[in-house]
Design an enzyme around this catalytic site. Structure first.
Site, PDB file in Angstrom:
ATOM      1  N   SER A  14       5.927  -4.635  -0.983  1.00  0.00           N
ATOM      2  CA  SER A  14       4.656  -5.322  -1.150  1.00  0.00           C
ATOM      3  C   SER A  14       4.840  -6.819  -1.386  1.00  0.00           C
ATOM      4  O   SER A  14       5.334  -7.537  -0.539  1.00  0.00           O
ATOM      5  CB  SER A  14       3.866  -4.657  -2.287  1.00  0.00           C
ATOM      6  OG  SER A  14       2.550  -5.118  -2.339  1.00  0.00           O
TER       7      SER A  14
ATOM      8  N   ASP B  46      -0.620 -10.409   1.260  1.00  0.00           N
ATOM      9  CA  ASP B  46       0.741 -10.262   0.746  1.00  0.00           C
ATOM     10  C   ASP B  46       1.632  -9.645   1.819  1.00  0.00           C
ATOM     11  O   ASP B  46       1.196  -9.390   2.945  1.00  0.00           O
ATOM     12  CB  ASP B  46       0.764  -9.477  -0.565  1.00  0.00           C
ATOM     13  CG  ASP B  46       0.447  -8.005  -0.378  1.00  0.00           C
ATOM     14  OD1 ASP B  46      -0.132  -7.642   0.662  1.00  0.00           O
ATOM     15  OD2 ASP B  46       0.760  -7.201  -1.277  1.00  0.00           O
TER      16      ASP B  46
ATOM     17  N   ASP C 153       2.847  -6.799   2.594  1.00  0.00           N
ATOM     18  CA  ASP C 153       2.531  -5.553   3.313  1.00  0.00           C
ATOM     19  C   ASP C 153       1.053  -5.428   3.645  1.00  0.00           C
ATOM     20  O   ASP C 153       0.619  -4.402   4.151  1.00  0.00           O
ATOM     21  CB  ASP C 153       3.023  -4.328   2.540  1.00  0.00           C
ATOM     22  CG  ASP C 153       2.180  -3.997   1.330  1.00  0.00           C
ATOM     23  OD1 ASP C 153       1.614  -4.936   0.720  1.00  0.00           O
ATOM     24  OD2 ASP C 153       2.084  -2.807   0.967  1.00  0.00           O
TER      25      ASP C 153
ATOM     26  N   ASP D 296      -1.769  -5.205   1.886  1.00  0.00           N
ATOM     27  CA  ASP D 296      -2.777  -4.447   1.143  1.00  0.00           C
ATOM     28  C   ASP D 296      -3.453  -5.276   0.061  1.00  0.00           C
ATOM     29  O   ASP D 296      -4.366  -4.804  -0.607  1.00  0.00           O
ATOM     30  CB  ASP D 296      -2.200  -3.152   0.562  1.00  0.00           C
ATOM     31  CG  ASP D 296      -1.155  -3.381  -0.516  1.00  0.00           C
ATOM     32  OD1 ASP D 296      -0.763  -4.544  -0.743  1.00  0.00           O
ATOM     33  OD2 ASP D 296      -0.726  -2.388  -1.137  1.00  0.00           O
TER      34      ASP D 296
END
Length: 446
Positions: free
Chosen positions: A102, A241, A243, A245
């Site tokens: 992440s 960010d 990833d 999400d």
């Protein structure tokens, strides 16, 4: 329910090359997950990743373990976490596996799972995988080994899904948007979504090299986006960010907009349009001002534990649609099963269109209370929250706040950190109180 041994609040995560983020563990994890899935009579999973260089190593190791358990793999390549959740559903796969840490730096990585319905794996399934991780690994016969292949149009499928949630009667024509993809998994997706909906797009953070993900960019480092918005005189900025999400936004004046403010704008706009179902779910970290502002509008608000999985669980339980975290996880169950930065951004853009307001004007009625968060690193075998000195100073600060603020101490679910949060009306006092508690927590870790 048994305590988790390997899984945190968001899968398995850590420093690459150190347990559990090693090729050996990834093989075993793939095998254990494959065994659980094979027992349910299913034989294919999707595997996607962000842009970390270690993703190649981990996806190969996972595939080997899954194949040994008799489960095939469809590789998605670089793909945002919410994109993997969506494609898991549409491909009718047994599960989706995400290789990402992440918002963390490149030298960390993680592995997490989505169930076939696009939701996070239930705790019971994670515990069954953990049980198998402690058993010897075996291998199916050659005829039953899983096979691997790549899905070449995965990004295009997800782009079309994102566009589909933006109402057909609306357009982004006339808007200049700066988008920062954090050199992460949205680098080839978010700019195209915005352009295809009509926006003029300036992109930054779209040149991943395996080592620059989240480095001084993206949703956790807004300075680059703020500077680019002001430099180009753009209408707004969107930061994602690594990833995809999480989302943060920036107004035309360079003012940052966090997850709490995004929830406020979406809830109020939905109420104005008669489209709000139920209320809003936040977390223990949600700014108290959001709770107060929603209460003024008679919009119900409840707090879940920190972590988007717990926000989603609360939304499902209440049959509400809208929830999220101040960190930028924003969930709308009307559109998706998990937090999605691109879709949350499109919802804000739709709200701007519906209300005929700029991002600055749409958000200007919401004023957060000063909130200070201090992270204190600790050794995993220490229990600083059990310290009587820590408990005593917390009581002292709560007494001083006298109901005009909040104190929250909690362990991070993904890192060896104690998060100290203090909220109140006077910023100077809040900073002093937070530091006072953090000092005591740090003393308790020595």
């Amino acid at each position: 329910m048994s305590e988790r041994k390997y899984f945190g609040t968001d899968g398995v995560r850590g420093r690459v090359g150190q347990f559990p983020i090693t090729p050996e563990f990834a093989v075993k994890l793939g095998w254990a997950a494959g065994r659980v899935l094979a027992a349910k009579g299913t034989s294919r999973v999707l595997v996607g990743k962000d842009t970390r260089v270690s993703g190649y190593m981990l996806e190969s190791a996972l595939e080997a373990g899954l194949a040994a358990a008799g489960v095939g793999v469809d590789f998605l390549g670089p793909m945002p976490t919410p994109g993997i959740a969506y494609l898991t559903r549409t491909f009718r796969a047994a599960a989706g596996i995400v290789i990402s840490a992440s918002h963390n730096p490149y030298y960390d990585n993680g592995i997490k799972f989505f169930a076939d319905n696009g939701h996070k794996l239930p705790d019971a399934v994670e515990l069954e995988i953990e049980r198998l991780l402690d058993e010897p690994m075996d291998c199916v016969i050659s005829e039953e080994l899983g096979r691997a292949k790549r899905i070449n149009d995965a990004a295009g499928r997800y782009i079309e899904f994102c566009k589909s949630v933006f109402p057909n009667e609306m357009t982004l024509e006339g808007l200049h948007i700066v988008v920062d993809c954090a050199h992460g998994a949205t680098y080839h997706i978010a700019p195209n979504v915005l352009r295809e909906l009509g926006a003029e797009v300036t992109e930054i953070g779209t040149q991943p090299n395996g080592l620059n993900i989240n480095k001084e960019c993206g949703a956790t480092h807004l300075t680059a986006l703020q500077n680019k918005v002001l430099e180009t005189k753009a209408d707004l900025g969107i930061a994602l960010d690594g990833d995809g999400d999480r989302i943060m936004m920036v107004t035309e004046n360079g003012r940052p907009i966090d997850g709490d403010e995004i929830l406020y704008m979406l809830a109020v706009t939905a109420q104005n349009q008669g489209q709000l179902q139920g209320g809003v779910v936040g977390t223990l970290m949600t700014n108290f001002a959001l709770e107060k502002e929603l209460d003024k509008r008679r919009i119900p608000f409840v707090r879940a534990k920190v972590g988007d999985r717990y926000v989603i669980e609360e939304l499902v339980k209440r049959d509400w649609y809208l929830g999220g975290e101040n960190s930028g996880h924003v969930i709308n169950r009307q559109h998706h099963t998990t937090g999605d930065g691109i879709i949350a951004g499109l919802q804000v853009l739709a709200a701007m269109y519906q209300e005929q307001k700029s991002l600055e004007k749409l958000s200007c009625d919401f004023h957060k209370l000063p909130q200070v968060l201090i992270n204190v690193r600790f050794e995993s075998d220490k229990q600083p929250l059990e310290s009587e000195n820590v408990k005593s100073v917390v009581r002292e600060v709560e007494s001083a706040l006298a109901g005009t603020g909040r104190v929250l101490l909690r362990k991070s679910g993904t890192e060896p950190l104690i998060r100290v949060m203090v909220e109140g009306e006077n910023e100077a006092k809040v900073k002093a109180f937070a530091q006072q508690i953090a000092n005591e927590v740090e003393a308790a870790t020595n």
